[in-house]
Design an enzyme around this catalytic site. Structure first.
Site, PDB file in Angstrom:
ATOM      1  N   LYS A 183       0.853  -1.191   0.000  1.00 18.99           N
ATOM      2  CA  LYS A 183       0.000   0.000   0.000  1.00 18.99           C
ATOM      3  C   LYS A 183       0.889   1.243   0.000  1.00 18.99           C
ATOM      4  O   LYS A 183       1.302   1.733   1.047  1.00 18.99           O
ATOM      5  CB  LYS A 183      -0.942   0.033   1.206  1.00 18.99           C
ATOM      6  CG  LYS A 183      -1.997   1.123   1.021  1.00 18.99           C
ATOM      7  CD  LYS A 183      -2.336   1.925   2.244  1.00 18.99           C
ATOM      8  CE  LYS A 183      -1.303   2.777   2.865  1.00 18.99           C
ATOM      9  NZ  LYS A 183      -1.000   4.038   2.167  1.00 18.99           N
ATOM     10  N   GLY A 235       7.258   4.189   8.745  1.00 14.49           N
ATOM     11  CA  GLY A 235       6.541   5.451   8.819  1.00 14.49           C
ATOM     12  C   GLY A 235       6.715   6.081  10.180  1.00 14.49           C
ATOM     13  O   GLY A 235       7.694   5.807  10.885  1.00 14.49           O
ATOM     14  N   SER A 236       5.746   6.885  10.548  1.00 12.47           N
ATOM     15  CA  SER A 236       5.865   7.641  11.791  1.00 12.47           C
ATOM     16  C   SER A 236       5.672   6.739  13.006  1.00 12.47           C
ATOM     17  O   SER A 236       4.995   5.707  12.934  1.00 12.47           O
ATOM     18  CB  SER A 236       4.816   8.752  11.814  1.00 12.47           C
ATOM     19  OG  SER A 236       3.531   8.176  11.771  1.00 12.47           O
ATOM     20  N   THR A 237       6.241   7.165  14.120  1.00  7.84           N
ATOM     21  CA  THR A 237       6.089   6.413  15.360  1.00  7.84           C
ATOM     22  C   THR A 237       4.617   6.397  15.786  1.00  7.84           C
ATOM     23  O   THR A 237       4.121   5.387  16.294  1.00  7.84           O
ATOM     24  CB  THR A 237       7.007   7.024  16.442  1.00  7.84           C
ATOM     25  OG1 THR A 237       8.361   6.779  16.024  1.00  7.84           O
ATOM     26  CG2 THR A 237       6.797   6.393  17.797  1.00  7.84           C
ATOM     27  N   ALA A 239       1.872   6.325  13.898  1.00 10.89           N
ATOM     28  CA  ALA A 239       1.153   5.285  13.144  1.00 10.89           C
ATOM     29  C   ALA A 239       1.658   3.900  13.552  1.00 10.89           C
ATOM     30  O   ALA A 239       0.878   2.952  13.652  1.00 10.89           O
ATOM     31  CB  ALA A 239       1.337   5.505  11.646  1.00 10.89           C
ATOM     32  N   GLY A 240       2.960   3.791  13.809  1.00  8.88           N
ATOM     33  CA  GLY A 240       3.545   2.506  14.214  1.00  8.88           C
ATOM     34  C   GLY A 240       2.909   1.972  15.490  1.00  8.88           C
ATOM     35  O   GLY A 240       2.654   0.772  15.615  1.00  8.88           O
ATOM     36  N   GLU A 391      10.748  14.874  16.081  1.00  5.38           N
ATOM     37  CA  GLU A 391      11.216  14.738  14.698  1.00  5.38           C
ATOM     38  C   GLU A 391      10.573  15.836  13.850  1.00  5.38           C
ATOM     39  O   GLU A 391       9.355  15.888  13.733  1.00  5.38           O
ATOM     40  CB  GLU A 391      10.814  13.355  14.176  1.00  5.38           C
ATOM     41  CG  GLU A 391      11.436  13.011  12.855  1.00  5.38           C
ATOM     42  CD  GLU A 391      11.002  11.635  12.355  1.00  5.38           C
ATOM     43  OE1 GLU A 391       9.801  11.325  12.436  1.00  5.38           O
ATOM     44  OE2 GLU A 391      11.865  10.887  11.876  1.00  5.38           O
TER      45      GLU A 391
END
Ligand code: NAD
Length: 489
Positions: A183, A235-237, A239-240, A391
């Site tokens: 995706k 990806g970003s923390t 979303a993780g 970040e």
């Protein structure tokens, strides 16, 4: 040279299960040039229904198709063919990536396009030597220890290094015998189309790979889909964490490559010219939109001002502009919201009392459109400030003073992240000593060159698991022990 609308980049279909098919809805993703703010391509926006079709095809191919049942050597042959085909279209790949997300073409031609190829070649070599099946002398007799494919993989890359983070998942997954649904991020669907064409040309069997670009809701649908066995996410923390929670609930395998706030520790014996050149690349690569960017520069208190002057001179000499112009060293941010975010952090740094010594809010000189920001340096930064902890993901550097090498290590480790770091010194042993003390998954002494034969990933909030190297391939396998010796009773 300027970015122009190239209608040949338009697509009307999705690559699902190895075939070009019409999307389930008429929704469209408009890919907008970050340099011109104009639409450069239109592609179908993937929907949950498209994800369902892709997962069904991948599930069928995994449960009944030839791919997981082929020998590793047979799969290696197909992946090696793909890698060879990729090599012939690398310049096109660089152009596509710079067009869709604004990476300077100098960086796309050096890293965005060729690094994935080097990665594929390295993985092919690793797969040839990999211990797919081992006969082990066990405590009760011989045991056969096998590495079997983990199953259907959901691969979710971000927009900043889109092909790099797609290749790092698709190639090891294929070599291991998995089937994959990718995706791509909605900002960068175009490089995935090119990769899909190359995989089809290489002869990857039906059902084995799909690409469905879409937004985070589409990604969340893929992650939660019961047909998925493993999620590979970069990806970003933020979303993780969400993805890890879903995978934890469903007991899916998950690997996470997340954010960073890496520190470059400059020891007193470091050569300033080398530091400045090093930070130019390692702090500002991809216009600062890099997870491993060295954005906290740690210097001893007595060299603080001298280093501030050297970095200011370097930043002022940078060419900021059109990503498709080979002379550009810094391009635009990927999106308006990213430009606003970076400018927002520049304001936060000023409010927090850091000294703005180069750059600042507003457009760089001579540019009146595009999502550019000015390469910026803050001096006198305290590590507790938000600009040192969070970040930013743009060309913004923070200079932080330390009192001793021990203090420098402490500051470097005072971060929720632990992805990368560097140390700059004339004494290689002293550098290695610092490297041993910083809690980060990758580290460089007077350099930062990612090696695809070695594991890459993060400590702490920078992720779980490792990509690259035999360790990265192993992430796409399950271990099975087969007991073959009947013990004497
Ligand atoms: P992001 O987390 O917003 O999105 C990444 C991808 O995940 C996109 O495809 C997005 O659509 C999808 N997504 C977002 N939320 C999701 C959810 N809940 N479920 C499923 N899919 C979801 O990140 P971004 O802004 O695209 O990328 C920048 C971030 O990526 C930075 O934090 C950067 O440090 C990190 N990054 C890490 C590495 C690494 O190897 N550690 C490499 C590159 C980028």
């Amino acid at each position: 040279m300027t970015a122009t609308i190239d209608s040949s980049l338009d697509r009307t279909q999705l690559f699902i299960g190895g075939q070009w098919v019409d999307p389930a809805t008429s929704e469209v993703i408009e890919v907008v040039s970050p340099a011109t703010e104009e639409v450069v391509a239109r592609v179908p926006a993937g929907s949950p229904a498209d994800i369902d079709r892709a997962v069904e095809a991948a599930r069928r191919a995994f449960d009944h198709g030839p791919w997981p049942r082929m020998t590793p050597e047979e799969r290696i042959e197909v992946v090696a063919r793909f890698s060879g085909l990729y090599a012939t279209r690398m310049e096109e790949m660089a152009q596509v990536i710079s067009t869709e997300m604004g990476s300077p073409i100098s960086f796309s031609s050096l890293a965005q396009a060729p690094a994935p190829w080097m990665m594929a070649e390295t993985f092919v070599n690793i797969a040839r030597e990999f211990g797919w099946e081992e006969r082990r002398a066990g405590a009760l007799g011989e045991v056969v220890v096998r590495r079997e494919p983990v199953g259907v993989v959901a691969a979710i890359p971000p927009w900043n290094v889109p092909q790099f983070t797609t290749m790092s998942k698709v190639v090891p997954a294929l070599l291991a015998g998995c089937t994959v649904v990718v995706k791509p991020a909605p900002e960068t669907p175009l490089d995935g189309y090119l990769m899909a064409e190359l995989l089809a040309e290489a002869g990857v069997p039906e059902g084995v790979v799909s690409f469905v670009a879409g937004d985070r809701e589409v990604g969340a649908h893929l992650v939660a889909h019961p047909g998925i066995d493993k999620v590979a996410f970069t990806g970003s923390t933020a979303a993780g964490r969400k993805i890890a929670a879903v995978c934890g609930e469903q007991l899916k395998r998950v690997s996470l490559e997340l954010g960073g706030k890496s520190a470059a520790i400059v020891l007193d014996d470091a050569d300033l010219a080398a530091v400045s050149e090093g930070i130019k690349f390692m702090g500002l690569m991809n216009s600062g939109q890099a997870c491993v960017a060295q954005t906290r520069i740690l210097v001893s208190r007595q060299r603080h001002d001298e280093v501030a002057d050297a970095l200011t001179e370097m930043l002022r000499g940078l060419t900021v502009g059109d990503p498709l112009d080979p002379a550009s060293e810094i391009g635009p941010m990927v999106a308006k919201r990213q430009q606003e975010r970076v400018n927002g952090y520049i304001g936060i740094g000023q409010d927090e009392g850091a000294t703005l010594v180069a750059g600042g809010q507003g457009m760089p000189d001579g540019l009146d459109r595009g999502w550019y920001v000015r390469p910026t340096l803050f001096a006198g930064v305290d590590n507790s400030m938000r600009i040192a902890q969070e970040e930013i993901f743009g060309p913004v550097l923070s200079l932080i003073a330390y009192d001793s090498v021990e203090d420098a290590v402490k500051i470097a480790n005072d971060s929720e992240y632990g992805l990368a770091g560097t140390v700059w010194t004339a004494d290689a042993e002293a550098g290695l000593d610092v490297a041993r003390q910083v809690r980060a998954g990758t580290y460089g002494v007077n350099t930062y060159t990612m090696d695809f034969a070695a594991p890459f990933g993060g400590y702490k909030a920078s992720g779980i698991g490792r990509e690259f190297g035999p360790e990265g391939l192993a992430q796409y396998t399950e271990l099975k022990s087969v007991y073959t010796s009947v013990p004497e009773m």
